[in-house]
Design a protein around this motif. Sequence first.
Motif, PDB file in Angstrom:
ATOM      1  N   TRP A 275       0.812  -1.224   0.000  1.00  0.00           N
ATOM      2  CA  TRP A 275       0.000   0.000   0.000  1.00  0.00           C
ATOM      3  C   TRP A 275       0.843   1.271   0.000  1.00  0.00           C
ATOM      4  O   TRP A 275       0.360   2.333  -0.386  1.00  0.00           O
ATOM      5  N   SER A 276       2.097   1.174   0.397  1.00  0.00           N
ATOM      6  CA  SER A 276       2.928   2.389   0.364  1.00  0.00           C
ATOM      7  C   SER A 276       3.269   2.788  -1.070  1.00  0.00           C
ATOM      8  O   SER A 276       3.786   3.876  -1.313  1.00  0.00           O
ATOM      9  N   LEU A 277       2.966   1.915  -2.035  1.00  0.00           N
ATOM     10  CA  LEU A 277       3.152   2.282  -3.441  1.00  0.00           C
ATOM     11  C   LEU A 277       2.177   3.381  -3.856  1.00  0.00           C
ATOM     12  O   LEU A 277       2.375   4.051  -4.864  1.00  0.00           O
ATOM     13  N   ILE A 278       1.093   3.514  -3.098  1.00  0.00           N
ATOM     14  CA  ILE A 278       0.105   4.550  -3.408  1.00  0.00           C
ATOM     15  C   ILE A 278       0.188   5.628  -2.325  1.00  0.00           C
ATOM     16  O   ILE A 278      -0.315   5.438  -1.218  1.00  0.00           O
ATOM     17  N   PRO A 279       0.809   6.756  -2.629  1.00  0.00           N
ATOM     18  CA  PRO A 279       0.967   7.805  -1.608  1.00  0.00           C
ATOM     19  C   PRO A 279      -0.367   8.296  -1.051  1.00  0.00           C
ATOM     20  O   PRO A 279      -0.445   8.715   0.095  1.00  0.00           O
ATOM     21  N   GLU A 280      -1.425   8.230  -1.877  1.00  0.00           N
ATOM     22  CA  GLU A 280      -2.720   8.726  -1.409  1.00  0.00           C
ATOM     23  C   GLU A 280      -3.360   7.815  -0.357  1.00  0.00           C
ATOM     24  O   GLU A 280      -4.353   8.200   0.255  1.00  0.00           O
ATOM     25  N   ALA A 281      -2.802   6.643  -0.153  1.00  0.00           N
ATOM     26  CA  ALA A 281      -3.363   5.749   0.868  1.00  0.00           C
ATOM     27  C   ALA A 281      -2.902   6.209   2.250  1.00  0.00           C
ATOM     28  O   ALA A 281      -2.403   5.423   3.072  1.00  0.00           O
ATOM     29  N   ALA A 282      -3.087   7.491   2.515  1.00  0.00           N
ATOM     30  CA  ALA A 282      -2.556   8.090   3.747  1.00  0.00           C
ATOM     31  C   ALA A 282      -3.244   7.554   4.997  1.00  0.00           C
ATOM     32  O   ALA A 282      -2.635   7.505   6.063  1.00  0.00           O
ATOM     33  N   VAL A 283      -4.491   7.132   4.857  1.00  0.00           N
ATOM     34  CA  VAL A 283      -5.191   6.653   6.042  1.00  0.00           C
ATOM     35  C   VAL A 283      -4.543   5.361   6.571  1.00  0.00           C
ATOM     36  O   VAL A 283      -4.442   5.156   7.780  1.00  0.00           O
TER      37      VAL A 283
END
Length: 463
Positions: A189-197
């Motif tokens: 999930w860290s591949l997607i920066p927008e997954a901030a939650v």
Amino acid sequence: MFRLCCGKYSTAVVELVAEKIRNVPAPSAPFVIQDNDNTAPLRYRLFGRPLTKTKKEGKDQEEDKENVTTKKSKKAKKSRRWRCCKNRCRVSPAPQEEETPEKSQDEVVAVKRPMEKEEKPVKDERIPQALSIKMEELNVTTQKKLRSEHIKCLGFPNPAQICYINSSLQSLLTLEDFVTAISHQEQVWSLIPEAAVLRTFKNISEHHFSGDAQEKLRLLAAFKRAVALWAPEFGDHQQKDAHEFLTAVLEQMRYWGPQLQVLTAGMGMAYSCPVEDHLMFKIQNTRTCKSCGAGSTREEDFTNLSLDLPPGGGTVEKMLENYLMETELEYRCECGATKSGQRSSFATLPRVLVLHLKRFRYTPTFQLEKIHDPVDLQRELVVSSGQAGACYSLISTINHIGTTARSGHYICDGVDPDVGPVDLTDRWFTYNDTVVTQTSGVNVCNQRQRSSYILFYRRQPED
Ligand SMILES: [Zn+2]
């Protein structure tokens, strides 16, 4: 209720992730075993090899040794963490009280715990008996102080009406397997920066035991901002509804699942959504025409169920039964009739069942009021799904303390994460922002009958 901008980020995110994937170096997270062998499966290079001890030859054996060493050090690390926890556990049950006051004082009361072997004072015959007794008293006092400090570390500061966030977080952090599932998939999930939650939640989970209040404040603010980015209603500093917040958090975490699954599938890997794995379930709604008997079924996904309180109160089991029982539905059937019956049932069962008790209702004059009717908080709950069934245990509650629907304070009770599935100690904690006290499941069920708002039931392991 939930306002996600579905698709808004899809193209940009996919491009960004594709770029990142092209440039992604071999991972270096602590749990990953670095693998210099380029022929190793990609999933091992991204996620690390499974930390299991197997018999292999040559180079593989060395890798296995490394695995075992890492596993041991990881275990040691965990045991250090839990030792801290074990110290904090051995305090007295909270006194039998009606309800925790809105801003309770620090009332942690520690009592004598069984002394561990290395802590046992050596009785020196040369020391006078009175002095020896005095030393033992001092020893116990020191231990009490230390344990109180450990418990305090579990709290979260509340600078501006964020008790709804703190309580929701404490309940989620009680779900140890859920937290682990998130942190173990960070490489994906860290591949997607927008997954901030996901990122900010994981950061908070890592600092749960920290006594650094400033750092916790910073992490809580980042988490709140991450949620508010997609659910702007949580952006201000007003008190919010804990159920709406919890639902928003889970839906945001879940949102990234399909994209991550598509991305990782193209790389020969897999992503397993922690929300879907632990909290999601399907409810099947069956409609039957009252006239001709024709029917239809459809399934809906849920992360929690909202249950009505029966007049005068009732048991959780009864409320669940009422939810599932047949209701009358206005529906125009092909036969021309307009009355149908609708019945609901669990199509799948989750590992953790979250039940929301609808303690707020609108009066005939559209005033929001709180319902204080008592709910019998059953420790065990049997839930059926088709031919199968499962037994659940209550492990956490979020409670609304206050007389009106417009004001009040949220606190959380949660089973001590240090105890296993078979818990003979019945050790729970009450999380009231920074104030954390020890209690028991029995106390929680007695004290929260009129304030319990969200219940977390964990599925018991099958024999
Ligand atoms: Zn019909």
